[in-house]
Scaffold this motif. Structure first.
Motif, PDB file in Angstrom:
ATOM      1  N   TRP A  82       0.813  -1.206   0.000  1.00 13.91           N
ATOM      2  CA  TRP A  82       0.000   0.000   0.000  1.00 13.91           C
ATOM      3  C   TRP A  82       0.849   1.260   0.000  1.00 13.91           C
ATOM      4  CZ3 TRP A  82       0.244   3.405   4.034  1.00 13.91           C
ATOM      5  CH2 TRP A  82       0.606   2.932   5.292  1.00 13.91           C
ATOM      6  N   THR A  83       2.035   1.235   0.622  1.00 12.38           N
ATOM      7  CA  THR A  83       2.878   2.432   0.562  1.00 12.38           C
ATOM      8  C   THR A  83       3.424   2.648  -0.844  1.00 12.38           C
ATOM      9  OG1 THR A  83       4.800   1.178   1.354  1.00 12.38           O
ATOM     10  CG2 THR A  83       3.540   2.399   2.991  1.00 12.38           C
ATOM     11  N   THR A  84       3.738   1.569  -1.542  1.00 11.42           N
ATOM     12  CA  THR A  84       4.203   1.708  -2.922  1.00 11.42           C
ATOM     13  C   THR A  84       3.067   2.176  -3.830  1.00 11.42           C
ATOM     14  OG1 THR A  84       5.842  -0.030  -2.542  1.00 11.42           O
ATOM     15  CG2 THR A  84       5.382   0.542  -4.816  1.00 11.42           C
ATOM     16  N   ALA A  85       1.844   1.743  -3.552  1.00 11.28           N
ATOM     17  CA  ALA A  85       0.698   2.207  -4.341  1.00 11.28           C
ATOM     18  C   ALA A  85       0.490   3.705  -4.148  1.00 11.28           C
ATOM     19  CB  ALA A  85      -0.562   1.436  -3.952  1.00 11.28           C
ATOM     20  N   VAL A  86       0.603   4.182  -2.912  1.00  9.10           N
ATOM     21  CA  VAL A  86       0.486   5.619  -2.645  1.00  9.10           C
ATOM     22  C   VAL A  86       1.628   6.369  -3.333  1.00  9.10           C
ATOM     23  CG1 VAL A  86       0.610   7.374  -0.817  1.00  9.10           C
ATOM     24  CG2 VAL A  86      -0.798   5.338  -0.506  1.00  9.10           C
ATOM     25  N   LEU A  87       2.821   5.799  -3.275  1.00 12.79           N
ATOM     26  CA  LEU A  87       3.980   6.414  -3.924  1.00 12.79           C
ATOM     27  C   LEU A  87       3.795   6.486  -5.442  1.00 12.79           C
ATOM     28  CD1 LEU A  87       6.802   7.556  -3.293  1.00 12.79           C
ATOM     29  CD2 LEU A  87       7.693   5.257  -3.633  1.00 12.79           C
ATOM     30  N   ALA A  88       3.218   5.436  -6.022  1.00 18.37           N
ATOM     31  CA  ALA A  88       2.976   5.439  -7.472  1.00 18.37           C
ATOM     32  C   ALA A  88       2.005   6.551  -7.867  1.00 18.37           C
ATOM     33  CB  ALA A  88       2.443   4.070  -7.907  1.00 18.37           C
ATOM     34  N   VAL A  89       0.947   6.719  -7.090  1.00 16.68           N
ATOM     35  CA  VAL A  89      -0.011   7.793  -7.372  1.00 16.68           C
ATOM     36  C   VAL A  89       0.676   9.154  -7.221  1.00 16.68           C
ATOM     37  CG1 VAL A  89      -2.116   8.909  -6.521  1.00 16.68           C
ATOM     38  CG2 VAL A  89      -2.024   6.422  -6.757  1.00 16.68           C
ATOM     39  N   ALA A  90       1.505   9.310  -6.203  1.00 16.10           N
ATOM     40  CA  ALA A  90       2.211  10.571  -5.986  1.00 16.10           C
ATOM     41  C   ALA A  90       3.180  10.872  -7.132  1.00 16.10           C
ATOM     42  CB  ALA A  90       2.956  10.531  -4.656  1.00 16.10           C
ATOM     43  N   VAL A  91       3.862   9.847  -7.635  1.00 19.15           N
ATOM     44  CA  VAL A  91       4.802  10.054  -8.741  1.00 19.15           C
ATOM     45  C   VAL A  91       4.056  10.478 -10.000  1.00 19.15           C
ATOM     46  CG1 VAL A  91       6.402   8.851 -10.294  1.00 19.15           C
ATOM     47  CG2 VAL A  91       6.648   8.611  -7.828  1.00 19.15           C
ATOM     48  N   VAL A  92       2.913   9.873 -10.273  1.00 19.60           N
ATOM     49  CA  VAL A  92       2.111  10.285 -11.429  1.00 19.60           C
ATOM     50  C   VAL A  92       1.663  11.742 -11.264  1.00 19.60           C
ATOM     51  CG1 VAL A  92      -0.070   9.894 -12.644  1.00 19.60           C
ATOM     52  CG2 VAL A  92       1.373   7.954 -12.032  1.00 19.60           C
ATOM     53  N   GLY A  93       1.221  12.106 -10.076  1.00 18.11           N
ATOM     54  CA  GLY A  93       0.840  13.489  -9.809  1.00 18.11           C
ATOM     55  C   GLY A  93       2.023  14.441  -9.927  1.00 18.11           C
ATOM     56  N   GLN A  94       3.175  13.984  -9.511  1.00 16.84           N
ATOM     57  CA  GLN A  94       4.394  14.790  -9.591  1.00 16.84           C
ATOM     58  C   GLN A  94       4.773  15.063 -11.041  1.00 16.84           C
ATOM     59  OE1 GLN A  94       5.993  16.591  -7.760  1.00 16.84           O
ATOM     60  NE2 GLN A  94       8.197  16.335  -7.794  1.00 16.84           N
ATOM     61  N   ILE A  95       4.690  14.040 -11.867  1.00 19.81           N
ATOM     62  CA  ILE A  95       5.006  14.217 -13.286  1.00 19.81           C
ATOM     63  C   ILE A  95       3.997  15.172 -13.928  1.00 19.81           C
ATOM     64  CG2 ILE A  95       5.109  13.013 -15.514  1.00 19.81           C
ATOM     65  CD1 ILE A  95       6.288  10.599 -13.950  1.00 19.81           C
ATOM     66  N   ALA A  96       2.725  15.007 -13.592  1.00 22.98           N
ATOM     67  CA  ALA A  96       1.692  15.895 -14.140  1.00 22.98           C
ATOM     68  C   ALA A  96       1.913  17.335 -13.679  1.00 22.98           C
ATOM     69  CB  ALA A  96       0.309  15.407 -13.726  1.00 22.98           C
ATOM     70  N   ALA A  97       2.276  17.536 -12.420  1.00 18.32           N
ATOM     71  CA  ALA A  97       2.527  18.885 -11.911  1.00 18.32           C
ATOM     72  C   ALA A  97       3.751  19.505 -12.583  1.00 18.32           C
ATOM     73  CB  ALA A  97       2.710  18.853 -10.394  1.00 18.32           C
ATOM     74  N   GLY A  98       4.748  18.686 -12.879  1.00 16.53           N
ATOM     75  CA  GLY A  98       5.936  19.196 -13.569  1.00 16.53           C
ATOM     76  C   GLY A  98       5.619  19.649 -14.977  1.00 16.53           C
ATOM     77  N   TYR A  99       4.884  18.833 -15.720  1.00 18.18           N
ATOM     78  CA  TYR A  99       4.500  19.220 -17.081  1.00 18.18           C
ATOM     79  C   TYR A  99       3.533  20.404 -17.076  1.00 18.18           C
ATOM     80  CZ  TYR A  99       6.793  15.314 -19.419  1.00 18.18           C
ATOM     81  OH  TYR A  99       7.727  14.444 -19.928  1.00 18.18           O
ATOM     82  N   GLY A 100       2.714  20.487 -16.042  1.00 23.81           N
ATOM     83  CA  GLY A 100       1.779  21.599 -15.929  1.00 23.81           C
ATOM     84  C   GLY A 100       2.408  22.862 -15.367  1.00 23.81           C
ATOM     85  N   ARG A 101       3.694  22.793 -15.037  1.00 23.84           N
ATOM     86  CA  ARG A 101       4.448  23.910 -14.479  1.00 23.84           C
ATOM     87  C   ARG A 101       3.821  24.465 -13.198  1.00 23.84           C
ATOM     88  NH1 ARG A 101       8.024  23.880 -18.291  1.00 23.84           N
ATOM     89  NH2 ARG A 101       7.736  24.433 -20.460  1.00 23.84           N
TER      90      ARG A 101
END
Length: 157
Positions: A82-101
């Motif tokens: 479950w911690t890796t699942a939360v981390l995976a969601v956070a990484v996807v959000g992080q990539i989206a936030a980076g592309y969205g500046r």
């Protein structure tokens, strides 16, 4: 009548988890260094920052599979999954936030991701490895070592 003893838990899922968490920790350190380099004015490091983000996303997905193997065939705890699942969601959000500046979200989420990666690293290395099964036919002990020369000799009659 008693049931047969349970087989020892396999060691390889936990070893894979340790490898994946160490890899994520090293990649996270590289990611922080690349972000700092970009903020210092080395704008070419932004492309490497992007590539490292994609590599981190790939390793997190692989670690998700490894964490599932630690839990089910490995008979380990559920928390790595479950911690890796939360981390995976956070990484996807992080990539989206980076592309969205969205820099405020990107930096804050980056700090939380690095903290989560370190939490997983420490937790994976604190889990004890299951004992190896002894191989009586080979003469080796449970650690894979052969008997010491000059040690006690068993004589069968």
């Amino acid at each position: 009548m008693s049931s047969p003893p349970a087989a020892a838990a396999p060691r390889w899922p936990l070893i894979l988890l340790r490898i994946s968490t160490a890899t994520l920790a090293l990649l996270s350190l590289l990611q922080v260094m690349l972000a700092g380099s970009f903020l210092n004015g080395t704008y070419e490091s932004l492309k490497d920052h992007e590539g490292t983000a994609m590599t981190i996303g790939t390793v997190v997905v692989l670690q998700l599979a490894v964490a599932a193997l630690v839990w089910r065939p490995g008979r380990g705890p559920l928390w790595p999954l479950w911690t890796t699942a939360v981390l995976a969601v956070a990484v996807v959000g992080q990539i989206a936030a980076g592309y969205g500046r969205a820099i405020g979200v990107h930096v804050t989420l980056g700090v939380l991701i690095v903290s989560g990666v370190l939490f997983g690293l420490v937790g994976a290395w604190r889990l004890p490895l299951p004992a190896r099964a002894a191989l009586p036919e080979s003469g080796a002990d449970g650690n894979g070592r052969l008997p010491r020369p000059g040690g006690p000799v068993e004589v069968s009659r």
